[in-house]
Design a protein around this motif. Structure first.
Motif: not given
Length: 211
Positions: A120-134, A137-148
């Motif tokens: 999955p992709y996740i915004p780099e400005v997302a909070t850690l709480g939001g990242a943990l929820r993702q 939910e997706r049951r994947e322990p890794v994500a690519m952070a993306i800029d604006e």
């Protein structure tokens, strides 16, 4: 009263934790964990991610043999795969899964894409709480952070979030030495310093509001 829900504000919880630590009810390590948890929705993904500059990525057409011969890649347990260009990451592979396939007879010329998992992709400005929820939910322990602009800015893992909570380095189960991230872990102190600076900034802002 029975059946009545008792609620506490974040500042009340922080004060309780501070008092418990001062009176020896909580150790310094336990206090740090609670404080980090309270700030989990204040720290951003960009503060804890492994930056793109030190993240090893490979094209989807790269082979099992190419990965196993890559000295830079051997320090990472998860390798993002991209198609055409590095801002188009389409999945990732596990080092141990590739090694297992090879030891079981898979040709070294097998494309990594055959073992690719979704990422999955996740915004780099997302909070850690939001990242943990993702992650949960997706049951994947890794994500690519993306800029604006949608470009890849780094890699964030569940271990990164856990390390931020505990304030310690987590050793992946497939690591053969105490620290397998090499260049990435040289930035760990900088990461924690950024987190500390963000905390101090937020504390100053709260103090200004109170006054």
């Amino acid at each position: 009263t029975r059946g009545r829900q008792i609620t506490f504000s974040r500042s009340e919880l922080a004060a309780t934790i501070e008092a418990a630590t001062r009176h020896g009810v909580l150790s310094a390590g336990e206090s740090r964990i609670f404080e980090n948890l309270l700030r989990f929705d204040e720290v951003r993904v960009e503060d804890v991610m492994t930056p793109r500059t030190v993240t090893v990525m490979l094209p989807t057409e790269a082979t099992f043999g190419g990965l196993l011969d890559n000295r830079k890649a051997e320090s990472f347990s998860r390798i993002p795969l991209y198609r055409d260009h590095q801002d188009n990451v389409v999945g990732y592979v596990l080092q141990r899964q590739v090694l297992k396939a090879v030891t079981e007879g898979a040709p070294l010329t097998t494309p990594l894409e055959q073992l690719m998992r979704p990422i999955p992709y996740i915004p780099e400005v997302a909070t850690l709480g939001g990242a943990l929820r993702q992650f949960l939910e997706r049951r994947e322990p890794v994500a690519m952070a993306i800029d604006e602009h949608g470009g890849i800015s780094g890699l964030v893992t569940l271990e990164d979030l856990t390390e931020t909570i505990l304030g310690v380095e987590i050793v992946d189960e497939s690591d053969q030495i105490a620290d397998q991230r090499l260049a990435a872990t040289r930035l760990r102190d900088q990461r924690m310093q950024r987190v500390l600076q963000r905390r101090q900034e937020l504390d100053r802002q709260r103090g200004h509001i109170k006054t």
